[in-house]
Motif scaffolding. Structure first.
Motif, PDB file in Angstrom:
ATOM      1  N   ARG A  30       0.835  -1.198   0.000  1.00 25.29           N
ATOM      2  CA  ARG A  30       0.000   0.000   0.000  1.00 25.29           C
ATOM      3  C   ARG A  30       0.871   1.250   0.000  1.00 25.29           C
ATOM      4  N   GLU A  31       0.457   2.259  -0.779  1.00 25.86           N
ATOM      5  CA  GLU A  31       1.133   3.557  -0.753  1.00 25.86           C
ATOM      6  C   GLU A  31       1.164   4.063   0.686  1.00 25.86           C
ATOM      7  N   PHE A  32       2.170   4.863   1.005  1.00 27.28           N
ATOM      8  CA  PHE A  32       2.227   5.482   2.327  1.00 27.28           C
ATOM      9  C   PHE A  32       1.262   6.661   2.355  1.00 27.28           C
ATOM     10  N   ILE A  33       0.487   6.778   3.414  1.00 31.01           N
ATOM     11  CA  ILE A  33      -0.344   7.968   3.628  1.00 31.01           C
ATOM     12  C   ILE A  33       0.626   9.113   3.899  1.00 31.01           C
ATOM     13  N   GLY A  41       1.910  -4.484   3.730  1.00 35.59           N
ATOM     14  CA  GLY A  41       2.004  -5.369   2.575  1.00 35.59           C
ATOM     15  C   GLY A  41       1.206  -6.631   2.837  1.00 35.59           C
ATOM     16  N   TYR A  42       0.509  -7.092   1.786  1.00 31.26           N
ATOM     17  CA  TYR A  42      -0.318  -8.292   1.885  1.00 31.26           C
ATOM     18  C   TYR A  42       0.019  -9.242   0.745  1.00 31.26           C
ATOM     19  N   PHE A  43      -0.128 -10.537   0.972  1.00 33.35           N
ATOM     20  CA  PHE A  43       0.154 -11.550  -0.049  1.00 33.35           C
ATOM     21  C   PHE A  43      -0.285 -12.908   0.471  1.00 33.35           C
ATOM     22  N   GLN A  44      -0.106 -13.916  -0.355  1.00 39.07           N
ATOM     23  CA  GLN A  44      -0.279 -15.297   0.070  1.00 39.07           C
ATOM     24  C   GLN A  44       1.055 -16.004  -0.121  1.00 39.07           C
ATOM     25  N   LEU A  45       1.412 -16.842   0.838  1.00 40.03           N
ATOM     26  CA  LEU A  45       2.657 -17.590   0.787  1.00 40.03           C
ATOM     27  C   LEU A  45       2.311 -19.074   0.895  1.00 40.03           C
ATOM     28  N   ALA A  46       2.497 -19.796  -0.224  1.00 42.29           N
ATOM     29  CA  ALA A  46       2.149 -21.215  -0.277  1.00 42.29           C
ATOM     30  C   ALA A  46       3.407 -22.072  -0.226  1.00 42.29           C
ATOM     31  N   ALA A 134       6.061  -7.100  -5.873  1.00 38.60           N
ATOM     32  CA  ALA A 134       4.886  -6.525  -5.215  1.00 38.60           C
ATOM     33  C   ALA A 134       4.373  -5.376  -6.065  1.00 38.60           C
ATOM     34  N   THR A 135       3.065  -5.295  -6.228  1.00 39.80           N
ATOM     35  CA  THR A 135       2.439  -4.188  -6.934  1.00 39.80           C
ATOM     36  C   THR A 135       2.023  -3.145  -5.916  1.00 39.80           C
ATOM     37  N   ILE A 136       2.347  -1.889  -6.193  1.00 40.77           N
ATOM     38  CA  ILE A 136       1.951  -0.795  -5.302  1.00 40.77           C
ATOM     39  C   ILE A 136       0.497  -0.445  -5.606  1.00 40.77           C
ATOM     40  N   VAL A 137      -0.321  -0.420  -4.561  1.00 40.86           N
ATOM     41  CA  VAL A 137      -1.737  -0.066  -4.709  1.00 40.86           C
ATOM     42  C   VAL A 137      -2.010   1.233  -3.962  1.00 40.86           C
ATOM     43  N   GLY A 138      -3.047   1.922  -4.398  1.00 40.98           N
ATOM     44  CA  GLY A 138      -3.439   3.176  -3.761  1.00 40.98           C
ATOM     45  C   GLY A 138      -4.001   2.945  -2.375  1.00 40.98           C
TER      46      GLY A 138
END
Length: 152
Positions: A30-33, A41-46, A134-138
């Motif tokens: 996530r972008e920094f406020i 940061g979020y993801f799945q780790l398999a 990682a993709t940066i999201v708004g």
């Protein structure tokens, strides 16, 4: 000498095979406020391998510090705790999401721009290293995506 060589080749092959069996997916940062000292940061780790693993650290380019955190309930209160390592059992997946496991991100070297990608490295106690993007999201976009994700 030949035995040592074969052992080395087999070790490297199995190490390479393990790397293909550990997969990071849906990785967003996530972008920094503006003015905020941290982001997430979020993801799945398999872990598709037959071995239990322990994630010891994550590093992401352009970020000075990345910590593994979890939310826990203690005495009826939710609190956030930093984890030194995270066990990932064989044939299991850990989901990093709002309200649970997540990465705390600190000290960006530059402004993170929505839509861009960052290189990341996942380091395990065993010495295994996995590279991911990682993709940066708004700021608002990632919240909306979390809500959509929970409705599925």
């Amino acid at each position: 000498m030949l035995k040592r060589y074969l052992f080395l080749v087999i070790s490297l092959f199995s190490f390479s095979l393990a790397a293909n069996q550990v997969v990071v997916s849906d990785f967003t940062v996530r972008e920094f406020i503006p003015g905020a000292p941290s982001s997430v940061g979020y993801f799945q780790l398999a872990n598709h391998s037959d071995k239990n693993l322990a994630l010891s650290s994550v590093s992401i380019e352009q970020l000075g510090r990345v910590e593994i955190h979890n939310h826990i309930q203690k005495n009826g209160m939710m609190s956030m705790v930093k984890l030194d390592k995270l066990a990932i059992d064989a044939h299991s997946t850990k989901v990093f999401q709002s309200g649970g496991l997540h990465l705390m991100l600190f000290s960006p070297e530059a402004k993170l721009i929505k839509g861009e990608t960052l290189n990341a490295q996942f380091n395990f106690v065993s010495g295994l290293t996995i590279n991911a993007k990682a993709t940066i999201v708004g700021i608002n976009e990632s919240i909306e995506n979390e809500h959509q994700h929970h409705h599925h």
